[in-house]
Design a protein around this motif. Structure first.
Motif, PDB file in Angstrom:
ATOM      1  N   THR A   1       0.641  -1.391  -0.283  1.00 24.09           N
ATOM      2  CA  THR A   1       0.217  -0.229  -0.460  1.00 24.09           C
ATOM      3  C   THR A   1       0.759   1.459   0.043  1.00 24.09           C
ATOM      4  O   THR A   1       0.435   2.080  -0.287  1.00 24.09           O
ATOM      5  CB  THR A   1      -1.379  -0.074   1.153  1.00 24.09           C
ATOM      6  N   LEU A   2       2.086   1.415   0.705  1.00 27.83           N
ATOM      7  CA  LEU A   2       2.586   2.208   0.763  1.00 27.83           C
ATOM      8  C   LEU A   2       3.558   2.779  -0.661  1.00 27.83           C
ATOM      9  O   LEU A   2       3.828   3.682  -1.127  1.00 27.83           O
ATOM     10  CB  LEU A   2       3.744   2.369   1.795  1.00 27.83           C
ATOM     11  N   GLN A   3       3.450   1.440  -1.747  1.00 33.68           N
ATOM     12  CA  GLN A   3       4.422   1.585  -2.897  1.00 33.68           C
ATOM     13  C   GLN A   3       3.360   1.586  -3.611  1.00 33.68           C
ATOM     14  O   GLN A   3       3.444   2.880  -4.592  1.00 33.68           O
ATOM     15  CB  GLN A   3       4.378   0.549  -3.711  1.00 33.68           C
ATOM     16  N   GLU A   4       1.753   1.854  -3.205  1.00 30.91           N
ATOM     17  CA  GLU A   4       0.591   2.351  -4.227  1.00 30.91           C
ATOM     18  C   GLU A   4       0.434   3.315  -3.699  1.00 30.91           C
ATOM     19  O   GLU A   4      -0.009   4.448  -4.612  1.00 30.91           O
ATOM     20  CB  GLU A   4      -0.443   1.400  -3.807  1.00 30.91           C
ATOM     21  N   LYS A   5       0.656   4.608  -3.051  1.00 30.35           N
ATOM     22  CA  LYS A   5       0.084   5.689  -2.290  1.00 30.35           C
ATOM     23  C   LYS A   5       2.120   6.591  -2.742  1.00 30.35           C
ATOM     24  O   LYS A   5       1.567   7.553  -2.635  1.00 30.35           O
ATOM     25  CB  LYS A   5       0.492   5.870  -1.380  1.00 30.35           C
ATOM     26  N   ASN A   6       2.683   5.489  -3.305  1.00 33.30           N
ATOM     27  CA  ASN A   6       4.070   6.265  -3.217  1.00 33.30           C
ATOM     28  C   ASN A   6       5.009   6.862  -2.723  1.00 33.30           C
ATOM     29  O   ASN A   6       5.372   8.033  -3.009  1.00 33.30           O
ATOM     30  CB  ASN A   6       4.048   7.439  -5.060  1.00 33.30           C
ATOM     31  N   ILE A   7       4.556   6.252  -1.510  1.00 35.03           N
ATOM     32  CA  ILE A   7       5.127   6.882  -0.573  1.00 35.03           C
ATOM     33  C   ILE A   7       6.575   6.363  -0.338  1.00 35.03           C
ATOM     34  O   ILE A   7       7.842   6.910   0.184  1.00 35.03           O
ATOM     35  CB  ILE A   7       4.213   6.455   0.847  1.00 35.03           C
ATOM     36  N   ILE A   8       6.810   5.100  -0.579  1.00 35.03           N
ATOM     37  CA  ILE A   8       8.191   4.311  -1.149  1.00 35.03           C
ATOM     38  C   ILE A   8       8.486   3.677  -2.221  1.00 35.03           C
ATOM     39  O   ILE A   8       7.877   3.680  -3.403  1.00 35.03           O
ATOM     40  CB  ILE A   8       8.104   3.443   0.527  1.00 35.03           C
ATOM     41  N   THR A   9      10.015   3.918  -2.821  1.00 35.32           N
ATOM     42  CA  THR A   9      10.445   3.580  -4.138  1.00 35.32           C
ATOM     43  C   THR A   9      11.667   1.620  -3.541  1.00 35.32           C
ATOM     44  O   THR A   9      12.151   2.719  -3.224  1.00 35.32           O
ATOM     45  CB  THR A   9      10.747   4.795  -4.411  1.00 35.32           C
ATOM     46  N   PRO A  10      11.165   0.893  -4.271  1.00 36.39           N
ATOM     47  CA  PRO A  10      12.078   0.114  -3.925  1.00 36.39           C
ATOM     48  C   PRO A  10      13.866   0.451  -4.560  1.00 36.39           C
ATOM     49  O   PRO A  10      14.000   1.027  -5.574  1.00 36.39           O
ATOM     50  CB  PRO A  10      11.702  -1.283  -5.304  1.00 36.39           C
TER      51      PRO A  10
END
Length: 511
Positions: A363-372
């Motif tokens: 969910t954090l990736q979907e919100k663009n809050i974290i990036t791999p």
């Protein structure tokens, strides 16, 4: 009741009648039973030709029990707490263990036997078990608990359960001893309905060491014969002569197999992370084998043998009002604004709060809050109990035992075909060719499930597989209860003639 050791009993949490079948066979008379599951009630009444009016129903609503000698019950393995520990018995109602002990205290039978899952003896449940035993003591009973495997008492099943056995009088508790395990144990092949054992092959053609002894591999099986495991495990995270991997099943090259074994051999090394099994990055693979190309790893991803996953994540700027409480707790676990998966999964606070790491990161990736930041490769199938492609284990008829039957059907299968081989490689190849690829395996039948639990093969159960598996999986093993029942009887606790003599002696001494 007369002096030939007959006794009466009440059957709590009766299920389909495992306790009753065992105790009836040694002279016990069931006065009433208690059960709330409709399928179980119908099965119980049908098989024992019993009227529904003999069912006492919901244990939490039972106020009194008729006078009886023995109280029995396979207390359900519900989540259990010790609330109300300092209250009287009348204030403990509403939790099944407390309800059981409440009735024990009120009815005062001569003895009891209760069964529960082996998890009750785990260290994490020490406080609960101690509390149960203390309440039993407060009810006026001398009790001990025993961890017993059904296999030792006459069924081909690896079923560890705890049995709490107690007596109202200490002299009988001191006389009680566990029955000795039977010598001629029943094996899986003995109960398979379409199997006839072939003569056992001699050891003379097997691999031997310098001293002429057959070389036996490390045993990962429930049983083994001639040095070979008696079941095949379908799993990508373990290795052994009877382990089948996804790359054995799918069409793969020798090179692809080498890469898979490279990951399998190294993923549990601490150099790659703090988890029991760590994914490896492309750089890690290159360090292990300079010839490996990224396209080779991606091809294994396409085959769905491997998967890509983020291992570390950079935290971007974000609005604190946009995140949930779980997301906030995850983000607080950053190290220099980077989230590391191994750190998150080993974080005690996150475990206690039961926060799903994978779902929250998604969910954090979907919100663009974290990036791999770092991508790694791991096996796609990482849940050991699930197995591969719907199969966890396939048991050969030479196996001593079948896994524990549970209420939900498992991915365990049996084959009625035996394998004779001279080496581990030949053993494995024969299995794949003659059993797996020809689909010479199946689930256990209803008759076999009954026999695995010690019931007659013609015991009447519902036709629907899910329904009869739930009933038989929740039952006790009949031979275990029979052996324990005999041991209780042998203490003399139900010998009414002795009670009469004691009473007469007391009366005579008063004159």
């Amino acid at each position: 009741m007369n002096s030939n050791n007959n006794f009466t009993f009440i059957d709590l949490f009766a299920g389909i009648g495992g306790f009753r079948m065992a105790l009836n066979s040694i002279g016990g008379e069931c006065l009433n039973f208690s059960e709330i599951n409709k399928d179980a009630i119908n099965t119980y009444c049908t098989n024992f030709n019993e009227g529904f009016e003999y069912n006492l129903g919901d244990i939490t609503k039972i106020k009194d029990l008729p006078a009886h000698d023995l109280l029995t019950g396979g207390v359900p393995c519900q989540s259990w707490s010790i609330a109300g520990r300092n209250l009287g018995f009348d204030d403990d109602r509403g939790q099944l263990w407390n309800d059981t002990i409440y009735l024990l205290n009120k009815s005062k039978p001569k003895a009891f036997v209760f069964e529960n899952v082996k998890g009750l003896v785990d260290p994490r449940n020490k406080e609960a078990l101690t509390y149960i035993l203390q309440r039993i003591k407060e009810a006026g009973y001398f009790a001990n608990y025993y961890l017993i495997n059904s296999f030792d008492y006459g069924v081909p099943q690896n079923r560890l359960r705890i049995y709490i056995i107690g007596f109202r009088e200490e002299e009988y508790s001191l006389k009680f001893s566990l029955p000795k395990p039977i010598q001629n144990k029943i094996r899986l092949g003995n109960i398979l309905t379409d199997f006839v054992a072939s003569p056992v092959k001699s050891n003379e053609n097997f691999e031997k060491d310098l001293f002429g002894e057959v070389i036996k591999p490390r045993n990962m099986s429930l049983s083994n014969s001639n040095g070979f495991n008696d079941y095949f495990l379908f799993n990508d995270l373990r290795n052994g002569h009877s382990t089948i991997h996804s790359w054995d099943i799918l069409d793969t090259t020798d090179r692809q197999k080498e890469i898979c074994y490279l990951l399998l051999k190294n993923r549990r090394k601490s150099a790659y992370g703090n988890l029991d099994g760590n994914p490896l990055s492309y750089k890690h693979f290159k360090d292990l084998d300079q010839t490996i190309g990224k396209v080779e790893l991606d091809d294994l991803v396409s085959l769905e043998i491997l998967k890509k996953e983020g291992y570390s994540f950079l935290i971007n700027e974000y609005d604190k009002n946009e995140i949930s409480e779980d997301e906030k707790r995850i983000l607080e676990c950053n190290i220099n604004t980077v989230l590391f998966v191994d750190y998150l999964k080993t974080n005690r606070d996150l475990k206690l709060k039961k926060i799903s790491i994978s779902k929250t990161l998604k969910t954090l990736q979907e919100k663009n809050i974290i990036t791999p930041e770092e991508i790694r490769y791991d096996f796609k199938n990482t849940k050991i109990s699930t197995g591969l492609y719907g199969i966890n284990r396939i048991f050969l008829p030479t196996s001593n035992i079948f896994p524990t039957l549970v209420a939900s059907d498992t991915n365990d299968y049996i084959t009625t075909k035996e394998i004779n081989a001279n080496s581990e490689l030949e053993y494995r190849e024969k299995f794949l060719k003659e059993i797996y690829k020809t689909q010479e395996f199946r689930r256990i039948t209803k008759k076999e499930a009954c026999l695995i639990q010690g019931f007659p093969e013609d015991y009447l159960l519902p036709e629907n597989r899910a329904r009869w598996m739930k009933l038989i999986g929740n039952s006790v093993s009949v031979p275990v209860i029979e052996k324990l029942g005999k041991a209780i009887v042998e203490t003399g606790v139900f010998d009414i003639q002795k009670e009469i003599e004691i009473y007469q002696s007391a009366v005579n001494s008063s004159f």
